[in-house]
Scaffold this motif. Structure first.
Motif, PDB file in Angstrom:
ATOM      1  N   ASP A 115     -18.949   8.084  -9.265  1.00 25.79           N
ATOM      2  CA  ASP A 115     -19.395   9.361  -8.625  1.00 25.79           C
ATOM      3  C   ASP A 115     -18.774  10.412  -8.934  1.00 25.79           C
ATOM      4  OD1 ASP A 115     -20.849   7.494  -6.845  1.00 25.79           O
ATOM      5  OD2 ASP A 115     -19.008   6.953  -5.837  1.00 25.79           O
ATOM      6  N   LEU A 116     -17.316  10.534  -9.221  1.00 22.54           N
ATOM      7  CA  LEU A 116     -16.828  11.522  -9.924  1.00 22.54           C
ATOM      8  C   LEU A 116     -17.270  12.027 -10.978  1.00 22.54           C
ATOM      9  CD1 LEU A 116     -13.168  10.414  -8.843  1.00 22.54           C
ATOM     10  CD2 LEU A 116     -14.478  12.067  -7.451  1.00 22.54           C
ATOM     11  N   ALA A 117     -17.673  11.339 -11.916  1.00 22.31           N
ATOM     12  CA  ALA A 117     -18.072  11.639 -13.220  1.00 22.31           C
ATOM     13  C   ALA A 117     -19.740  12.358 -13.090  1.00 22.31           C
ATOM     14  CB  ALA A 117     -18.068  10.471 -14.116  1.00 22.31           C
ATOM     15  N   MET A 118     -20.064  11.640 -12.367  1.00 24.44           N
ATOM     16  CA  MET A 118     -21.682  12.168 -12.016  1.00 24.44           C
ATOM     17  C   MET A 118     -21.791  13.373 -11.292  1.00 24.44           C
ATOM     18  SD  MET A 118     -24.385  10.397  -9.435  1.00 24.44           S
ATOM     19  CE  MET A 118     -23.200  10.844  -8.066  1.00 24.44           C
ATOM     20  N   LEU A 129     -32.716   8.616 -10.272  1.00 19.90           N
ATOM     21  CA  LEU A 129     -33.399   9.615  -9.831  1.00 19.90           C
ATOM     22  C   LEU A 129     -32.871  10.282  -8.764  1.00 19.90           C
ATOM     23  CD1 LEU A 129     -36.152  11.088 -10.682  1.00 19.90           C
ATOM     24  CD2 LEU A 129     -37.193   9.660  -8.976  1.00 19.90           C
ATOM     25  N   PHE A 130     -32.237   9.617  -7.686  1.00 15.95           N
ATOM     26  CA  PHE A 130     -31.604  10.162  -6.276  1.00 15.95           C
ATOM     27  C   PHE A 130     -30.045  10.851  -6.882  1.00 15.95           C
ATOM     28  CE2 PHE A 130     -34.659   7.155  -4.618  1.00 15.95           C
ATOM     29  CZ  PHE A 130     -35.327   8.121  -3.554  1.00 15.95           C
ATOM     30  N   GLN A 131     -29.519  10.197  -7.591  1.00 15.03           N
ATOM     31  CA  GLN A 131     -28.163  10.773  -8.093  1.00 15.03           C
ATOM     32  C   GLN A 131     -28.696  12.176  -8.607  1.00 15.03           C
ATOM     33  OE1 GLN A 131     -26.883   7.433 -10.194  1.00 15.03           O
ATOM     34  NE2 GLN A 131     -25.666   6.490  -8.518  1.00 15.03           N
ATOM     35  N   ALA A 132     -29.276  12.179  -9.747  1.00 10.31           N
ATOM     36  CA  ALA A 132     -29.685  13.316 -10.293  1.00 10.31           C
ATOM     37  C   ALA A 132     -30.171  14.639  -9.265  1.00 10.31           C
ATOM     38  CB  ALA A 132     -30.622  13.098 -11.535  1.00 10.31           C
ATOM     39  N   LEU A 133     -30.948  13.993  -8.337  1.00  9.62           N
ATOM     40  CA  LEU A 133     -31.504  14.795  -7.582  1.00  9.62           C
ATOM     41  C   LEU A 133     -30.293  15.439  -6.623  1.00  9.62           C
ATOM     42  CD1 LEU A 133     -33.715  16.240  -5.853  1.00  9.62           C
ATOM     43  CD2 LEU A 133     -34.193  14.296  -4.710  1.00  9.62           C
ATOM     44  N   ASP A 187     -29.539  18.130 -10.904  1.00  6.30           N
ATOM     45  CA  ASP A 187     -29.275  18.254 -12.355  1.00  6.30           C
ATOM     46  C   ASP A 187     -30.975  18.114 -12.902  1.00  6.30           C
ATOM     47  OD1 ASP A 187     -29.325  17.726 -15.065  1.00  6.30           O
ATOM     48  OD2 ASP A 187     -27.450  16.685 -14.772  1.00  6.30           O
ATOM     49  N   ARG A 188     -31.637  19.078 -13.096  1.00 10.88           N
ATOM     50  CA  ARG A 188     -33.107  19.261 -13.457  1.00 10.88           C
ATOM     51  C   ARG A 188     -33.382  18.412 -14.946  1.00 10.88           C
ATOM     52  NH1 ARG A 188     -34.472  25.406 -11.172  1.00 10.88           N
ATOM     53  NH2 ARG A 188     -33.546  24.548  -9.066  1.00 10.88           N
ATOM     54  N   LYS A 189     -32.322  18.834 -15.907  1.00 15.83           N
ATOM     55  CA  LYS A 189     -32.565  18.137 -17.079  1.00 15.83           C
ATOM     56  C   LYS A 189     -32.485  16.731 -16.976  1.00 15.83           C
ATOM     57  CE  LYS A 189     -30.846  21.672 -20.085  1.00 15.83           C
ATOM     58  NZ  LYS A 189     -29.757  22.263 -20.894  1.00 15.83           N
ATOM     59  N   ILE A 199     -37.701  21.471  -7.771  1.00 19.65           N
ATOM     60  CA  ILE A 199     -37.722  20.046  -8.264  1.00 19.65           C
ATOM     61  C   ILE A 199     -38.849  19.452  -7.468  1.00 19.65           C
ATOM     62  CG2 ILE A 199     -36.228  17.975  -7.510  1.00 19.65           C
ATOM     63  CD1 ILE A 199     -33.789  19.648  -8.117  1.00 19.65           C
ATOM     64  N   ALA A 200     -39.124  19.885  -6.147  1.00 22.26           N
ATOM     65  CA  ALA A 200     -40.329  19.206  -5.480  1.00 22.26           C
ATOM     66  C   ALA A 200     -41.651  19.410  -6.529  1.00 22.26           C
ATOM     67  CB  ALA A 200     -40.546  19.895  -4.214  1.00 22.26           C
TER      68      ALA A 200
END
Length: 509
Positions: free
Chosen positions: A229-232, A261-265, A269-271, A312-313
């Motif tokens: 979690d901390l790294a992400m 997908l949810f962690q990036a959202l 993080d769009r990339k 993002i949507a």
């Protein structure tokens, strides 16, 4: 000045002319002597603090106690790890000094109170020393007073490095837009190379910690955060990829840091989001991560809209997200769209363009949009204070949506528009457009309440009267009709002390 204080000053302010004096003090000061003005530290503490391998070896040979604690509870091994230096040339001497202390019996788990030398070494980015400590065979899974173990701390440092790299890259990218001296440009590029090397060191140290088998990557600190979690959250994608459980050398994993997908959202993080969507990740998957309890049962599109991330949507819709896909509680993307878009001052600018994408994806506005079976037109009517709402209403009426559709309580769009709430500035225009589109002014809900009942409940007396007048322009509502509770529109108007409306309604008895 005591001999120990003099020794400490000679280390702090090196002077070749006084080198002989420093050696003399190291040889003459009793190994158990303590500097009471410097937390009760011994000469071994001082030598370790300055990573003096030769002095450490000599003091140990003279019988210095390797696990002696100062007044702060620190041993020489911990003082060595506490050295703050990012000079690459000093890393190997620090590691060699740690190895010597360990060989002479330095205790790693008990090297300090509330933390350890390993945690401190990782904190100060002494990766070579950390490797020596990890290879010592001693216990590695100790945590500090915040519940952070060495892996947690490493991920924090990796996240710091990732942020520094991003900042340095932005600075370098600006060279073409503004004048920067050649010296500054050269230094910036050198610093970027150092940071990238540090990024690799973080990855390697994380791999060593995991390979040791002593640290559980799923262990949570006092704040409930895992190392991943901390790294992400900090953008440390290399370390995140390693901790994700996926193949760390997979191109997609490296690009996303192992995030789903949810962690990036959540990290916006769009990339990473773009990489996941291009890889074919289901854009309509529901969140089942217990750590994201506010998103449980929701789709990425709904989550993005809730957070106001309209770009993002749009990305999700273009990637095939279903605008009709509702959450486990029956909430549709449109329901979130209208709610969030009407909350912000630039709702028209940011949210309105998404409706085009909704329609391109085959959205069905006449389908239920909430768990109460409310339709899109009804939801627009609930927000008569906002420009986005009347714009959406016009758009929906142009599509010839069903203006007399009913929700689970039998209410129509007219009933959602009128009622006890304060009339918004667009209510009158929205009411007229609904009636012109064929909305039934005589409809009644499941409790026998007619549209006129709702109008009579109007918070603003003048607006309630105007609404009633407009209803009679398009029909003949029965002013004497009683609802299931036996109340007529006149009764409601009288209870609200709306004398003007009562007089108007009495004319139509």
């Amino acid at each position: 000045m005591t001999p120990l204080r003099e020794l400490y000053d000679l280390y702090c302010y090196p002077n070749p002319a006084k080198e002989e004096r420093r050696r003399q003090l190291l040889a003459e000061i009793p190994t158990d002597a303590r500097d009471e003005d410097n937390y009760g530290r011994t000469s071994l503490h001082i030598a370790a603090e300055f990573a003096d391998y030769e002095a450490i070896a000599s003091l140990l040979d003279r019988g210095a106690e390797v696990n002696d604690r100062d007044e702060e509870g620190h041993t020489p091994l911990f003082r060595l790890a506490s050295r703050r230096s990012r000079v690459p040339a000093l890393e190997e001497p620090i590691a060699s000094a740690a190895r010597r202390l360990l060989e002479r019996g330095a205790n790693l788990p008990r090297s300090a109170r509330g933390t350890t030398a390993l945690i401190e070494a990782v904190q100060n980015r002494h990766h070579a020393m950390a490797a020596v400590l990890i290879d010592s065979g001693q216990r590695l899974d100790s945590a500090n007073s915040y519940g952070d173990n060495a892996l947690h701390i490493l991920c924090r440092r990796a996240a710091d490095t990732a942020r520094e790299i991003a900042g340095k890259e932005r600075f370098i990218a600006s060279f073409g837009e503004r004048w920067v001296s050649e010296k500054q440009q050269r230094e910036a590029r050198e610093e970027l190379e150092e940071l990238q090397a540090e990024q690799m060191h973080c990855y390697a140290t994380a791999a060593l910690l995991l390979h040791s088998g002593q640290i559980d990557p799923d262990e949570k600190n006092s704040a409930g955060r895992r190392a991943f979690d901390l790294a992400m959250e900090g953008g440390a994608k290399w370390v995140g990829a390693l901790l994700s459980g996926e193949d760390p050398f997979d191109e997609l994993t490296m690009e996303t840091g192992g995030m789903n997908l949810f962690q990036a959202l959540r990290k916006r993080d769009r990339k990473a989001l773009e990489a996941l969507l291009q890889a074919g990740v289901d854009p309509d998957a529901e969140c089942d991560d217990r750590e994201m309890n506010d998103w449980t049962g929701k789709t990425p599109l709904v989550c993005a809209l809730e957070w106001g991330e309209t770009e993002i949507a749009a990305m999700l819709l273009r990637a095939g997200a279903d605008p009709d896909r509702r959450t486990a509680k029956g909430m549709s993307p449109f329901a979130v769209w209208i709610e969030q878009g009407c909350r912000i001052s630039d709702g028209m600018e940011r949210f309105a363009p998404l409706l085009d994408l909704f329609e391109q994806r085959g959205w069905h506005p006449d389908a239920p949009q909430t768990g109460k079976d409310e339709r899109a037109l009804m939801l627009a009517c609930q927000h008569d204070d906002y420009e986005l709402a009347i714009w959406a209403l016009r758009r929906l009426l142009q599509r010839k949506v069903e203006v007399n559709a009913r929700d689970a309580m039998g209410r129509t769009a007219l009933m959602h528009l009128l009622g006890p709430h304060s009339a918004g500035p667009y209510q009158s225009e929205m009411l007229e457009q609904l009636l012109e589109a064929g909305a039934d002014p005589c409809a009644a809900d499941n409790e026998g309440r007619m549209v006129l009942h709702y109008a009579a409940e109007g918070y603003k007396h003048a607006a309630a009267r105007q609404a009633a007048e407009l209803l009679f322009e398009f029909g003949r509502p029965d002013v004497s009709a009683a609802d299931n509770g036996g109340r007529t529109p006149i009764d409601i108007a009288m209870r609200s002390n709306n004398e003007s409306l009562v007089k108007f309604l009495l004319k139509h008895v």
